[in-house]
Design a protein around this motif. Structure first.
Motif, short mmCIF file in Angstrom:
data_model
loop_
_atom_site.label_atom_id
_atom_site.label_comp_id
_atom_site.label_asym_id
_atom_site.label_seq_id
_atom_site.Cartn_x
_atom_site.Cartn_y
_atom_site.Cartn_z
N ALA A 1 0.84 -1.21 0.00
CA ALA A 1 0.00 0.00 0.00
C ALA A 1 0.87 1.26 0.00
O ALA A 1 0.58 2.22 -0.70
CB ALA A 1 -0.93 -0.01 1.21
N GLY A 2 1.95 1.23 0.78
CA GLY A 2 2.86 2.36 0.80
C GLY A 2 3.53 2.60 -0.54
O GLY A 2 3.67 3.74 -0.99
N LEU A 3 3.93 1.52 -1.21
CA LEU A 3 4.54 1.65 -2.54
C LEU A 3 3.54 2.22 -3.55
O LEU A 3 3.92 3.05 -4.39
CB LEU A 3 5.06 0.30 -3.02
N GLU A 4 2.30 1.79 -3.47
CA GLU A 4 1.29 2.35 -4.36
C GLU A 4 1.10 3.85 -4.10
O GLU A 4 0.98 4.64 -5.03
CB GLU A 4 -0.04 1.63 -4.18
N GLY A 5 1.07 4.21 -2.83
CA GLY A 5 0.94 5.62 -2.48
C GLY A 5 2.11 6.45 -2.99
O GLY A 5 1.93 7.54 -3.54
N LEU A 6 3.32 5.92 -2.82
CA LEU A 6 4.50 6.63 -3.32
C LEU A 6 4.48 6.75 -4.85
O LEU A 6 4.87 7.78 -5.40
CB LEU A 6 5.77 5.93 -2.86
#
Length: 148
Positions: free
Chosen positions: A30-35
């Motif tokens: 989820a963090g990678l998608e946000g970044l």
């Protein structure tokens, strides 16, 4: 040696034990998608300012919108890492929203196809991790009819 009882570490929600790897992996995805959304939004906004778009205002607004949308998976990732039960909802919504985007990218005749494949794999993997029973238990989410 003392026979004193040492309490186990608890999270902010009172859930015992270490965070399961599946929950950590879901938070990382989820963090990678946000970044990725932040990078894409900044790229759109910069192109709006420096490039020669048909409508400069629309390009900048699109970039800012994508950056604001990036907050959803970033906040969800932080909540998952902190084992907050509310965080699973935004994380699942993010993955469900990513699937039609991945489908549209797969319909293109360009470099968008590999991006669509990666996005689809990440979204499906994240959904599997988020609905896993170990993740649900780690977040303290009770199923239907399980009030105790």
């Amino acid at each position: 040696m003392s026979s004193e009882h040492v309490p186990t570490a608890e999270s902010a929600d009172g859930i015992d034990g270490p965070r399961p790897r599946r929950l950590t992996y879901a938070a990382a995805l989820a963090g990678l998608e946000g970044l990725a959304l932040v990078v894409g939004g900044v790229w759109l906004a910069v192109l709006g300012f420096t490039g020669d778009p048909d409508d400069r205002g629309q390009a900048i607004t699109g970039g800012v919108t994508v950056i604001v949308l990036a907050l959803l998976p970033l906040i969800a990732a932080r909540g998952l890492l902190l084992r907050k039960s509310w965080s699973r909802g935004p994380a699942v919504i993010t993955q469900i929203m990513a699937l039609p985007v991945a489908y549209n990218l797969l319909q293109a005749d360009s470099l968008a196809i590999p991006v669509g494949i990666v996005l689809a794999v990440v979204a499906v993997a994240s959904l599997v991790l988020l609905v896993n029973s170990a993740t649900t238990q780690a977040l303290g989410i009770k199923g239907p009819g399980r009030s105790s």
